[in-house]
Design a protein around this motif. Sequence first.
Motif, short mmCIF file in Angstrom:
data_model
loop_
_atom_site.label_atom_id
_atom_site.label_comp_id
_atom_site.label_asym_id
_atom_site.label_seq_id
_atom_site.Cartn_x
_atom_site.Cartn_y
_atom_site.Cartn_z
N VAL A 196 0.85 -1.20 0.00
CA VAL A 196 0.00 0.00 0.00
C VAL A 196 0.89 1.25 0.00
CG1 VAL A 196 -1.97 1.12 1.10
CG2 VAL A 196 -1.57 -1.33 1.50
N PRO A 197 1.15 1.83 -1.16
CA PRO A 197 1.88 3.11 -1.16
C PRO A 197 0.99 4.21 -0.58
CG PRO A 197 1.84 2.12 -3.37
CD PRO A 197 0.84 1.39 -2.54
N LEU A 198 1.58 5.05 0.27
CA LEU A 198 0.81 6.10 0.94
C LEU A 198 1.32 7.47 0.51
CD1 LEU A 198 0.87 4.56 4.54
CD2 LEU A 198 -1.00 4.44 2.88
N ALA A 199 0.46 8.26 -0.08
CA ALA A 199 0.83 9.62 -0.49
C ALA A 199 0.87 10.51 0.74
CB ALA A 199 -0.19 10.15 -1.49
N SER A 200 1.99 11.16 0.99
CA SER A 200 2.08 11.97 2.22
C SER A 200 1.14 13.17 2.14
CB SER A 200 3.52 12.42 2.47
OG SER A 200 3.84 13.51 1.68
N GLN A 201 0.67 13.56 3.30
CA GLN A 201 -0.27 14.69 3.40
C GLN A 201 0.46 15.81 4.15
OE1 GLN A 201 -3.49 14.18 2.02
NE2 GLN A 201 -2.57 12.25 1.41
N PRO A 202 0.46 17.01 3.62
CA PRO A 202 1.38 18.03 4.13
C PRO A 202 0.87 18.93 5.26
CG PRO A 202 0.38 18.78 2.09
CD PRO A 202 -0.23 17.44 2.41
#
Length: 389
Positions: free
Chosen positions: A252-258
């Motif tokens: 599960v690749p997780l897109a970082s949230q800024p």
Amino acid sequence: MNFLIQRSGLNDIYEKVAAGERISEADAVRLFESKDLNAVGAIADFARQKCVGNRASYIINRYVNYSNYCILSCQFCSFARKKRDADGFQFSVEEIVQKAREALKLGITELHIVGGLHPSLPFSYYTDMLKALKNLDARLQLKCFTAIEILHLAWQAKKTVEQTLLELKAAGLESLTGGGAEIFRKEVRSAIARGKESAEEYLDVHRTWHRLGGRSTCTMLYGHVESLEDRVDHLRQLRALQDETHGFVGFVPLASQPEHNDIPVQNPPTGFDSLRTLAISRIYLDNFDHITAYWVGLGMKLAQVALSYGADDLHGTIIEEHIFHMAGATSPQLQTEADMIKAIREAGCVPVQRNTFYEPIRILDPAAAGSSTETGAHSKVLEDNLATA
Ligand code: SF4
């Protein structure tokens, strides 16, 4: 060969994938550096079709965070709180059971439970929680705790990791979650998650769990301060452990949230970046069957597109998500089963309701929309309940 691939200069990588050969780390870096997203996606789609065909899965699940108190202060984290913070929380076992009871009425098959590294809860809290949830419904699959939580519980209880896992397993734990992997390279970990367990420790918890017969997922948090080479190095270490144990059921690749954290991310993950990362994960991780497009971080629209870029899973209904939303995710708190089925069908795939281990519970036959190869009483109940919620 696909026209897109021919003109991309990535033919040699396609040839390797077509021949069932493994691509190298240098190949993966080349894929990341390519601007020809559609060619990378076409190779990934080919790899995905070879692996799982045209099916795309989802799970009916609920998230529960038992507490957000944490002794660490990872710079990228927007979720953790200290005891002095007014918005810290922790639930009793009874409160968690009540959440599960309510969610069971919605048809969930899995509870996904994680929290911060709590400073003082006794080990019995965790085993009591698992036992109480299994007592509520023995069929409910319990996917709980990150590798770092396991290390923390072991340290607090003065047990070995193996003993900790055995006791949690005996209490009802069925799968570890994949969280806590972040990016494995030491320098990046120090920059985003100072004090967190090392890559070796993360991998060793999963290795031990797999040796005990357990299964788990794994993750990669991308799009912050890491380089493309760091992502490839991360994938390399996951592929190596999978070669050794075959215990990962999905990636599960997780897109970082800024938002609301201390990482100065100038360029958070774009749609382009997320699609190529999913696609390259599919191509490089040739020993993983399932690649999940995590809609919480991507948004459902991009997650749906990702089904044509190597992903074959949309994760779950979730119902209540805190960790990504406290970091600025703008996706909704939940998805209905109907919406996920619609997204999958529209992408030209056959929807499959899966369990925690990505095994099919119900395959929805596209030739007879609305019908299924097995009765899935849970799913209809969820749909009806959410429709009237
Ligand atoms: S990422 Fe996990 S370990 Fe780090 S501060 Fe947040 S809750 Fe704690």
